[in-house]
Design a protein around this motif. Structure first.
Motif, PDB file in Angstrom:
ATOM      1  N   ILE A  24      -7.941   7.584   5.030  1.00 38.96           N
ATOM      2  CA  ILE A  24      -7.624   6.642   6.113  1.00 38.96           C
ATOM      3  C   ILE A  24      -8.336   5.320   5.883  1.00 38.96           C
ATOM      4  N   ALA A  25      -9.607   5.366   5.495  1.00 36.00           N
ATOM      5  CA  ALA A  25     -10.357   4.135   5.230  1.00 36.00           C
ATOM      6  C   ALA A  25      -9.731   3.359   4.076  1.00 36.00           C
ATOM      7  N   GLU A  26      -9.282   4.059   3.044  1.00 38.25           N
ATOM      8  CA  GLU A  26      -8.612   3.397   1.918  1.00 38.25           C
ATOM      9  C   GLU A  26      -7.315   2.740   2.377  1.00 38.25           C
ATOM     10  N   ASN A  27      -6.551   3.443   3.206  1.00 41.52           N
ATOM     11  CA  ASN A  27      -5.306   2.872   3.721  1.00 41.52           C
ATOM     12  C   ASN A  27      -5.578   1.609   4.527  1.00 41.52           C
ATOM     13  N   LEU A  28      -6.565   1.657   5.403  1.00 39.07           N
ATOM     14  CA  LEU A  28      -6.885   0.480   6.224  1.00 39.07           C
ATOM     15  C   LEU A  28      -7.423  -0.667   5.382  1.00 39.07           C
ATOM     16  N   ALA A  29      -8.202  -0.349   4.359  1.00 33.46           N
ATOM     17  CA  ALA A  29      -8.745  -1.397   3.495  1.00 33.46           C
ATOM     18  C   ALA A  29      -7.644  -2.117   2.726  1.00 33.46           C
ATOM     19  N   ASN A  30      -6.530  -1.444   2.491  1.00 39.02           N
ATOM     20  CA  ASN A  30      -5.437  -2.028   1.712  1.00 39.02           C
ATOM     21  C   ASN A  30      -4.251  -2.479   2.557  1.00 39.02           C
ATOM     22  N   GLN A  31      -4.407  -2.508   3.873  1.00 36.26           N
ATOM     23  CA  GLN A  31      -3.265  -2.837   4.730  1.00 36.26           C
ATOM     24  C   GLN A  31      -2.774  -4.270   4.559  1.00 36.26           C
ATOM     25  N   THR A  94       5.023  -6.082   1.955  1.00 37.14           N
ATOM     26  CA  THR A  94       3.727  -5.703   2.513  1.00 37.14           C
ATOM     27  C   THR A  94       3.606  -4.187   2.530  1.00 37.14           C
ATOM     28  N   PRO A  95       2.394  -3.658   2.518  1.00 34.81           N
ATOM     29  CA  PRO A  95       2.196  -2.196   2.506  1.00 34.81           C
ATOM     30  C   PRO A  95       2.802  -1.519   3.733  1.00 34.81           C
ATOM     31  N   ASN A  96       3.056  -0.237   3.600  1.00 34.06           N
ATOM     32  CA  ASN A  96       3.605   0.540   4.705  1.00 34.06           C
ATOM     33  C   ASN A  96       2.480   1.196   5.519  1.00 34.06           C
ATOM     34  N   VAL A  97       1.411   0.437   5.747  1.00 34.66           N
ATOM     35  CA  VAL A  97       0.263   0.893   6.524  1.00 34.66           C
ATOM     36  C   VAL A  97       0.303   0.206   7.885  1.00 34.66           C
ATOM     37  N   ASN A  98       0.259   0.985   8.934  1.00 40.93           N
ATOM     38  CA  ASN A  98       0.198   0.432  10.293  1.00 40.93           C
ATOM     39  C   ASN A  98      -1.254   0.469  10.732  1.00 40.93           C
ATOM     40  N   GLY A  99      -1.880  -0.700  10.796  1.00 43.53           N
ATOM     41  CA  GLY A  99      -3.302  -0.751  11.120  1.00 43.53           C
ATOM     42  C   GLY A  99      -3.616  -0.991  12.496  1.00 43.53           C
TER      43      GLY A  99
END
Length: 99
Positions: A24-31, A94-99
């Motif tokens: 999760i932290a990696e996903n948020l760091a790359n959002q 853009t990434p598919n991360v919803n932050g």
């Protein structure tokens, strides 16, 4: 169930959740990361799947990481015509991360 088995089962759950939190932290760091070149893909969100498994030595059910899978959700687009990674229409993936 003795105390060692209970601790082993609890520790397996804690270890699995620690891995989940790192992902999760990696996903948020790359959002906010984007592709390095036009037409390239940005960071793709990762997810962790868990499974239960039986420890044959103790007979307890424990939590294990089944696998890490990339999210197949589509990438987003942001209009930034001056960005080096923009396509011909001026959109940056853009990434598919919803932050």
């Amino acid at each position: 169930m003795d105390i060692r088995n209970a601790i082993a089962a609890a520790a397996s759950g804690l270890k699995a959740q620690a891995l989940r939190m790192r992902v999760i932290a990696e996903n948020l760091a790359n959002q906010d990361s984007v592709a390095q070149a036009p037409g390239g893909d940005p960071y793709r969100r990762r997810m962790v799947n868990f499974r239960s498994e039986i420890d044959r030595a103790t007979g307890t059910v424990q939590v294990a990481t089944d696998r890490m899978v990339p999210d197949s959700a589509p990438f987003g687009k942001r209009y930034e015509p001056g960005h080096p990674a923009a396509d011909a229409q001026g959109y940056v993936m853009t990434p598919n991360v919803n932050g």
